[in-house]
Design a protein around this motif. Structure first.
Motif, PDB file in Angstrom:
ATOM      1  N   THR A   1       1.239   2.937   0.215  1.00  6.38           N
ATOM      2  CA  THR A   1       2.632   3.308  -0.412  1.00  6.38           C
ATOM      3  C   THR A   1       2.784   2.597  -1.658  1.00  6.38           C
ATOM      4  OG1 THR A   1       3.525   3.516   1.943  1.00  6.38           O
ATOM      5  CG2 THR A   1       4.893   3.081   0.456  1.00  6.38           C
ATOM      6  N   TYR A   2       2.658   1.251  -1.647  1.00  6.01           N
ATOM      7  CA  TYR A   2       2.901   0.569  -3.129  1.00  6.01           C
ATOM      8  C   TYR A   2       2.024   0.971  -4.218  1.00  6.01           C
ATOM      9  CZ  TYR A   2       5.942  -3.037  -1.038  1.00  6.01           C
ATOM     10  OH  TYR A   2       6.941  -3.739  -0.639  1.00  6.01           O
TER      11      TYR A   2
ATOM     12  N   GLU B   1       9.799   0.183   2.177  1.00  2.02           N
ATOM     13  CA  GLU B   1       9.713  -0.726   2.946  1.00  2.02           C
ATOM     14  C   GLU B   1      10.804  -1.638   3.635  1.00  2.02           C
ATOM     15  OE1 GLU B   1       6.405  -4.456   4.032  1.00  2.02           O
ATOM     16  OE2 GLU B   1       6.840  -3.867   1.919  1.00  2.02           O
TER      17      GLU B   1
ATOM     18  N   ARG C   1       0.832   0.050   3.945  1.00  2.75           N
ATOM     19  CA  ARG C   1       1.655  -0.741   2.895  1.00  2.75           C
ATOM     20  C   ARG C   1       1.068  -0.733   1.492  1.00  2.75           C
ATOM     21  NH1 ARG C   1       2.118  -5.112   5.419  1.00  2.75           N
ATOM     22  NH2 ARG C   1       4.110  -4.868   6.004  1.00  2.75           N
TER      23      ARG C   1
ATOM     24  N   LEU D   1       3.704   4.809  -4.919  1.00  2.65           N
ATOM     25  CA  LEU D   1       4.997   4.761  -5.687  1.00  2.65           C
ATOM     26  C   LEU D   1       5.526   3.735  -6.557  1.00  2.65           C
ATOM     27  CD1 LEU D   1       6.875   5.364  -2.000  1.00  2.65           C
ATOM     28  CD2 LEU D   1       6.425   6.984  -3.758  1.00  2.65           C
TER      29      LEU D   1
ATOM     30  N   ALA E   1       8.325   1.434  -3.639  1.00  2.00           N
ATOM     31  CA  ALA E   1       7.836   1.034  -2.504  1.00  2.00           C
ATOM     32  C   ALA E   1       8.401   0.221  -1.613  1.00  2.00           C
ATOM     33  CB  ALA E   1       6.252   0.686  -2.362  1.00  2.00           C
TER      34      ALA E   1
END
Length: 610
Positions: free
Chosen positions: A145-146, A158, A142, A149, A154
């Motif tokens: 990804t955040y 999710e 997580r 992106l 993100a």
């Protein structure tokens, strides 16, 4: 499931996609309930629906994503849910984005699982974020990804994974739509979404786009809002669409530089020649690109799995509208509404005489206002609204209209012979255009109202002839400075913001400067007076007391038995700015109660307390 058994619940119904889904469902005869955060949101939706001819309002329910119950109101007979809720906004914090786009999805799926008659939950995801692995995310994944992106994209990635995972756990029947960039309605171009691609269109319109982003493979696909809504409303009726994700978009959307060039050609502006590769664009500082870093991830050469969406549409005889036409209509709507700064519905571009022309007000109105210099149709909007059954248009080469003064003869001919303009209200330079049109087509124009007609008033100062200096000044002026110049006060600066914005675009300031210089031309002034003298229809002159007629101008009007004069106390050359109510009353009275032919005279309007 028959049509009479369907009961749809739309979440996010006051949003851009949600509104169109509600409209499409209502047009199909489906019973609809909407869940809004407030009654005010619901009322805005009801007004929007009514404005599009749909008076059958949906049921009004309240939603609170922080409560386990989620919805206040009776929901047991709901058969389908359309989740269009979420936050489309860049610059959010991680917690803010996850709350809006991830936690809300968990709550919606949990709510859907409690409904005894639910046939389908339709989730709106996105073309760049759909198709995720539904496996639960680790905290490390997580964070990565955040970080990669940004919070908005993100959170949508999710949310797509969470939706599939929780729906599978709870046994909720679902379909997912992963739409491309949703642009305007295919018929009207209507859109109030100004992020993403629309922001580049705005820069193009304003002449502030320094370069075209990407290359011939940069693909930012689009889809019309009404097509997407219709696509979504068909999903619950097709058993084959359960547990399936669809990418509704046009595979033939032009590459991004070509798409922007298409819009530039439509706008009549020059597209930048320089193209900046996406990798370089991502390395440039934000102060130079003026782009939010989160938006740059959308600049990609990726293609998307659209076969299932095309097959579904074909199975239901749903035809995608022509994308180039939709793009042009969308671009028109964005510009006509000044990219959100002018949200009123009665604004559009038309093409009298082949010239792209901005117009506001009642499209079928016979009373047409031709604005003066250096202002535009927007400065006349309060007067037009007060008069009723009236419209204002920007002259060719001015305001938001394309063309040049050379186009005026053919444009004016089309205006009065093809659009039903029977009463011309010309202000300053617009008064000249009105006289030219009326004398060229005397049987098509019933009446002239000339507001501050320069050719019946004193010559402008010598500085008006200094065209380069005037152009430079106009292109750099501010609303406050222009208000002080036109009205001797700064209180009308807000009303002049749009005029200043127009003067900073393209050749508008240069055209304005040339026309201002032309008002000092003695021969043109004499020609206009002669033409007015031979016009057989009714003539009404509206003046400010601080901007009187010359002796010569007064003598001409005295010789016209069908002329009347209204003098507005305390007003100058721009009474539409300082005394809009008085101007509207003067126009309206003469329009509705002109009096018998041959009745002349002067009427003075006393100054109102302000």
């Amino acid at each position: 499931m028959s049509l009479k058994d369907r009961h749809a619940l739309v979440l996010g119904a006051s949003g851009f996609i949600g509104r169109h889904v509600v409209l499409a469902l209502g047009q199909a005869g489906v019973r609809v309930s909407t869940a809004s955060r407030s009654h005010e949101s619901y009322q805005r939706l009801a007004r929007w629906l009514a404005g599009r001819g749909h008076d059958q309002v949906p049921a009004d329910l309240r939603v609170d994503f922080t409560k386990a119950s989620l919805i206040e109101g009776e929901c047991d007979d709901i058969t389908e849910i359309y989740n269009c809720a979420g936050a489309y906004r860049f610059g959010m914090s991680v917690d803010e984005a996850r709350s809006a786009n991830v936690d809300s999805v968990r709550a919606v799926v949990a709510f859907a699982a409690r409904l005894p008659n639910l046939h389908r939950l339709v989730q709106v995801s996105g073309y760049r974020v759909g198709g995720q692995d539904p496996a639960p995310w680790s905290e490390e994944y997580r964070r990565e990804t955040y970080r990669a992106l940004g919070a908005y994209e993100a959170s949508r990635v999710e949310a797509d994974a969470v939706f599939q995972n929780v729906a599978a756990q709870l046994g909720v029947p679902w379909s997912i739509v992963n739409p491309a960039s949703v642009i305007g309605d295919s018929a009207t171009g209507e859109s109030d979404q100004y992020l993403g691609l629309a922001s580049s269109v705005k820069d193009l319109w304003q002449g502030s786009l320094p370069a075209l982003p990407g290359n011939g493979q940069t693909f930012v696909p689009v889809v019309a809002a009404d097509y997407l809504a219709r696509f979504m409303t068909l999903l619950p009726m097709d058993a084959a669409t359960q547990r399936t994700a669809y990418w509704p978009l046009d595979d033939d959307t032009p590459a991004l530089p070509d798409l922007l060039t298409l819009i530039a050609e439509h706008y009549g502006v020059k597209a930048p020649r320089t193209r900046v590769p996406v990798p370089l664009l991502k390395r440039l500082p934000r102060w130079l690109t003026k782009a939010d870093p989160e938006t740059l991830t959308f600049l990609s050469t990726d293609r998307y799995p659209t076969d299932s969406a095309h097959a579904f549409a074909a199975r239901h005889q749903l035809t995608m509208p022509d994308t180039a036409t939709t793009i042009r209509r969308w671009a028109d709507h964005l510009a006509a509404h000044r990219f959100g700064d002018a949200p009123a519905d009665d604004r559009r571009f038309t093409k009298p005489g082949g010239t792209r022309t901005f117009e506001l007000g009642d499209a079928a109105a016979p009373t047409v206002v031709l604005p003066g210099l250096p202002v535009n149709a927007d400065t006349w909007a309060p007067v037009v609204a007060a008069v009723g059954h009236a419209r204002a248009v920007d002259l060719p080469g001015l305001g938001m209209s394309t063309g040049r003064p050379d186009d005026w003869p053919s444009w004016l001919t089309a205006l009065v012979t093809e659009t039903g303009a029977r009463h011309l209200v010309g202000h300053s330079i617009g008064a000249a255009a009105a006289v030219e049109a009326a004398t060229a087509h005397p049987h098509a124009v019933d009446q002239l109202t000339l507001v501050s007609p320069f050719f019946l008033q004193a010559h402008p100062p010598r500085t008006a002839k200094w065209t380069p200096l005037t152009r430079r000044h106009l292109s750099r002026t501010t609303p406050t400075a222009l208000a002080e110049r036109l009205t001797n006060a700064t209180g009308h600066a807000t009303a002049l913001r749009s005029a200043v914005a127009d003067l900073r675009r393209g050749t508008i300031a240069a055209t304005t400067a040339r026309l201002l210089a032309a008002t000092a031309n003695s021969q043109w002034r004499a020609d206009l007076r002669a033409k007015l003298q031979h016009y057989p229809g009714r003539v009404h002159i509206v003046l400010g007391s601080h901007d009187p007629l010359t002796v010569e101008g007064q003598s001409l009007l005295d010789a016209l038995p069908h002329a009347t004069v209204t003098v507005i106390a305390g007003a100058g050359h721009h009474p539409q700015l300082t005394h809009p109510e008085d101007v509207a009353q003067a126009i309206g009275e003469q329009t509705t109660s002109p009096g018998p032919q041959g009745e002349g005279g002067v009427r003075e309007v006393p100054e109102r307390p302000r």
